[in-house]
Scaffold this active site. Structure first.
Site, mmCIF file in Angstrom:
data_model
loop_
_atom_site.group_PDB
_atom_site.id
_atom_site.type_symbol
_atom_site.label_atom_id
_atom_site.label_comp_id
_atom_site.label_asym_id
_atom_site.label_seq_id
_atom_site.Cartn_x
_atom_site.Cartn_y
_atom_site.Cartn_z
ATOM 1 N N SER A 88 74.022 10.869 17.538
ATOM 2 C CA SER A 88 75.287 11.056 18.244
ATOM 3 C C SER A 88 76.095 12.164 17.581
ATOM 4 C CB SER A 88 76.067 9.745 18.188
ATOM 5 O OG SER A 88 77.350 9.904 18.736
ATOM 6 N N SER A 89 77.093 12.650 18.307
ATOM 7 C CA SER A 89 78.066 13.566 17.702
ATOM 8 C C SER A 89 79.442 12.929 17.660
ATOM 9 C CB SER A 89 78.166 14.858 18.514
ATOM 10 O OG SER A 89 76.920 15.486 18.570
ATOM 11 N N THR A 119 80.876 5.142 24.880
ATOM 12 C CA THR A 119 80.281 5.972 25.923
ATOM 13 C C THR A 119 79.134 5.304 26.661
ATOM 14 O OG1 THR A 119 79.382 8.196 26.331
ATOM 15 C CG2 THR A 119 78.579 7.074 24.375
ATOM 16 N N ASN A 166 77.305 7.898 27.918
ATOM 17 C CA ASN A 166 76.786 9.271 27.850
ATOM 18 C C ASN A 166 77.216 10.086 29.059
ATOM 19 O OD1 ASN A 166 75.644 11.379 26.481
ATOM 20 N ND2 ASN A 166 73.607 11.041 27.289
ATOM 21 N N GLY A 212 80.258 15.246 23.776
ATOM 22 C CA GLY A 212 78.953 15.589 23.208
ATOM 23 C C GLY A 212 79.061 16.347 21.900
ATOM 24 N N THR A 264 82.518 10.164 27.963
ATOM 25 C CA THR A 264 82.778 9.301 26.835
ATOM 26 C C THR A 264 84.273 9.050 26.781
ATOM 27 O OG1 THR A 264 80.921 10.273 25.726
ATOM 28 C CG2 THR A 264 82.590 9.355 24.291
HETATM 29 O O1 DON Z 1 76.856 10.276 21.316
HETATM 30 C C1 DON Z 1 77.053 11.403 21.738
HETATM 31 O O2 DON Z 1 77.238 12.362 21.021
HETATM 32 C C2 DON Z 1 77.090 11.617 23.247
HETATM 33 N N1 DON Z 1 76.322 10.606 23.919
HETATM 34 C C3 DON Z 1 78.506 11.611 23.707
HETATM 35 C C4 DON Z 1 78.610 11.913 25.159
HETATM 36 C C5 DON Z 1 79.896 12.496 25.527
HETATM 37 O O3 DON Z 1 80.773 12.681 24.714
HETATM 38 C C6 DON Z 1 80.057 12.897 26.934
HETATM 39 N N2 DON Z 1 81.411 13.317 27.141
HETATM 40 N N3 DON Z 1 82.003 13.970 27.765
#
Ligand code: DON
Length: 584
Positions: free
Chosen positions: A464-465, A410, A412, A486, A392
């Site tokens: 999402s986070s 992102t 993902n 994430g 992301t």
């Molecule tokens: O929306 C979310 O929380 C995740 N899809 C974010 C993914 C993410 O941050 C991956 N990063 N390193």
């Protein structure tokens, strides 16, 4: 990957002597004047995860654009320079704060992916075993939600931008066309996903060496000609080409050939949503953050509220009492997340209750100071349950008037689903993995579900986070921040806020400080390596915490404005690629 050099131009900052003051776990001075921090008397502060993105922001500002224009240019350039993290095949959130003489406003833009109409709650379950199959939601034909990036940026700009849309895409078009040298971080992402990329002919054509059967290596040139052409069409025709026009046609042809779930009506009905911004007071500041379908803002505020009355600053930042209390507050937040959080258009999320002081203080009272609580003891809040059934980017921009953009975007996981829409250079996301496939499984980030609130439904937005956040003091925005990674996003952002607002660290120290994370399940405190003090680990273990060392993956991008002098600071996380700059 750490920033090992000071090549990123900073107008005010100079390079730090590595290791001179090993105040951070990364062996770098957190005391500034380094490549990841910039200060200036005024102008605009920008912190992004890429050098070309920060350049693009200032190019657009010099042409007379405002910070919204700059944010669009940054988003498009990050899609080119971090194709493993974000792109036109993904989605995101923007938190935008504007201050005028007449007052201020904050808007939360949701342009996250939506589940295709043909999606359903059993789509990732193996019918024979009854168990979720993680690969199905992570790679290939079922992994992608309907992308929102193009619509989101277009509408955000239409409402608040200044320069013509077309102009904003030129830095990204140039970079995609001319190419750039693969940096260490991108090289490692390419290596890690070489099998997935190799299995898709269109991805192979972009990311593999032209003559050798391998992904591009560090220092080799990545040119994305198809993506450049796609960006040109979008620059000329706006968002409609993506959802109804010639790009939509290519996406639908890919859907036919690769048997994706995305259909014509999925593209036609995609809608960007303005969500009600979350807001809470915390120790004299007002914190604004992203509401559902992100869990980020809810739990960030919940954790802050839970620890608000504790004497953290007296205990100290890496004191076992502080870490125990904050980690236990995180543990409760994630138990609540598993139970209640989902798309508010589909499930009733008890947001007001979860971010109330009353609830947070009751949680604080339940956390014993002398022992860790096991998972079985940490139950979700007794609110009436709703009746309804690794990458992301983040960037932050702030000007001297206190207007601010904080955005997380992102596809993902690294390289999303691994499917490139033929002829477009667009990598499709794997955001469907952010849904809960079952009550027993866990997603890419180990997130679990205790209810059906985040089960797949047609047209629904995966939970999402991502936590784009703004802080206001005395009526002016003073901080804009956020991070990728994430479920860790919300705890990392929370800790930077605590470091700054409670422990009084400098902006750069607040970002560089070692971090930890507790997400209820697994039942452990995960600490960012390296450098978590062994003695502290021992004390936490004595309290009954399991402590695991891992790379939490957060890369916080922070910009700040000093209320008295109006001077600006930008900090790009020391842990990875990025660029912080302040320019008049
Ligand atoms: O929306 C979310 O929380 C995740 N899809 C974010 C993914 C993410 O941050 C991956 N990063 N390193």
């Amino acid at each position: 990957m750490r920033k090992l050099q000071c090549t990123l131009v900073l107008l005010v900052a100079s390079c730090a002597h590595q290791g001179l003051v090993p105040a951070t776990p990364y062996g770098r001075s957190a005391d500034l004047n380094s490549s990841y921090e910039a200060k200036g008397a005024g102008g605009v502060a920008v912190a992004t995860q890429g050098r070309y993105a920060t350049d693009a922001a200032f190019e657009i500002l010099r042409r007379g654009g405002n910070i919204v224009d700059a944010a669009v240019a940054v988003s498009m350039v990050q899609a080119v320079e971090r194709p493993h993290s974000t792109g036109l095949g993904g989605g995101g959130f923007v938190l935008w704060g504007k201050k005028t003489a007449a007052g201020g406003k904050v808007e939360a833009w949701d342009f996250r992916e939506r589940a295709p109409l043909a999606a359903h709650s059993k789509m990732f379950i193996d019918l024979k075993s009854g168990k979720a199959v993680p690969e199905l939601s992570r790679y290939g034909r079922l992994a992608s939600g309907v992308p929102g990036m193009v619509a989101g940026l277009y509408e955000f700009h239409r409402a608040n931008g200044k320069l013509p849309w077309k102009e904003l895409l030129s830095p990204a078009i140039r970079l995609a066309q001319d190419g750039f040298e693969v940096n260490p971080e991108l090289a490692s992402a390419l290596e890690g996903k070489s099998d997935i990329l190799g299995a898709n002919a269109a991805a192979r054509a972009i990311f593999f060496h032209p003559r050798e059967p391998r992904v591009l290596k560090e220092g080799e040139r990545l040119v994305q000609s198809d993506l450049a052409s796609t960006l040109k069409v979008i620059a000329g025709e706006g968002k409609d080409t993506f959802y109804k026009g010639s790009i939509a046609k290519k996406i639908l042809e890919e859907a036919r050939l690769s048997r994706l779930l995305i259909t014509r009506s999925d593209l036609h009905r995609y809608k960007v949503k303005l969500r009600p911004v979350l807001q809470s007071e915390f120790r004299g500041s007002t914190i604004y953050s992203m509401p559902p379908p992100s869990s980020g803002g809810v739990h960030l505020l919940q954790i802050l509220n839970t620890v608000e009355r504790a004497p953290l600053e007296k205990w100290g930042i890496l004191d076992s009492r502080s870490v125990h209390l904050v980690a236990s507050a995180m543990q409760q937040a994630f138990a609540d997340r598993a139970q209640f959080l989902g798309d508010p258009d589909f499930v009733k999320v008890p947001v007001a209750e979860l971010i109330s002081k009353e609830y947070a203080y009751s949680v604080q009272e339940k956390i014993p100071l002398d022992r860790a609580r096991p998972v079985s003891e940490v139950r979700a809040a007794p609110f009436r349950a709703p009746v309804e059934s690794d990458d992301t980017i983040h960037f932050s921009i702030m000007d001297s008037e206190g207007n601010a953009v904080s955005s997380t975007q992102t596809i993902n996981g690294h390289f999303g689903s691994g499917i490139v829409v033929r002829g477009t250079g667009i990598l499709l996301n794997n955001e469907m993995d952010d849904f809960a496939a079952s009550l027993s499984g866990a997603n890419l980030f180990g997130a679990v579900a205790s209810s059906r609130a985040n089960f797949v439904e047609p047209g629904k937005t995966p939970l999402s986070s991502m936590s784009p956040t703004l802080v206001e003091k005395e009526g002016r925005f003073v901080m804009a921040l956020g991070s990728p990674s994430g479920t860790r996003i919300l705890t990392c952002v929370t800790q930077v806020l605590l470091n700054r607002l409670v422990f009084g660290l400098s902006p750069a120290q607040s970002v560089a400080q070692i971090r930890y994370h507790q997400q209820w399940q697994p039942d452990q405190i995960q600490v960012d390596e390296p450098g978590f003090p062994a003695e502290l680990k021992g004390r936490l273990e004595k309290l009954g915490h399991k402590v695991d060392t891992t790379n939490l993956g957060c890369r916080v991008q922070l910009v700040e404005r000093d209320t008295e002098s109006s001077s600006l600071t930008a900090v790009s996380d020391i842990r990875a690629e990025g660029s912080a700059r302040v320019e008049r």
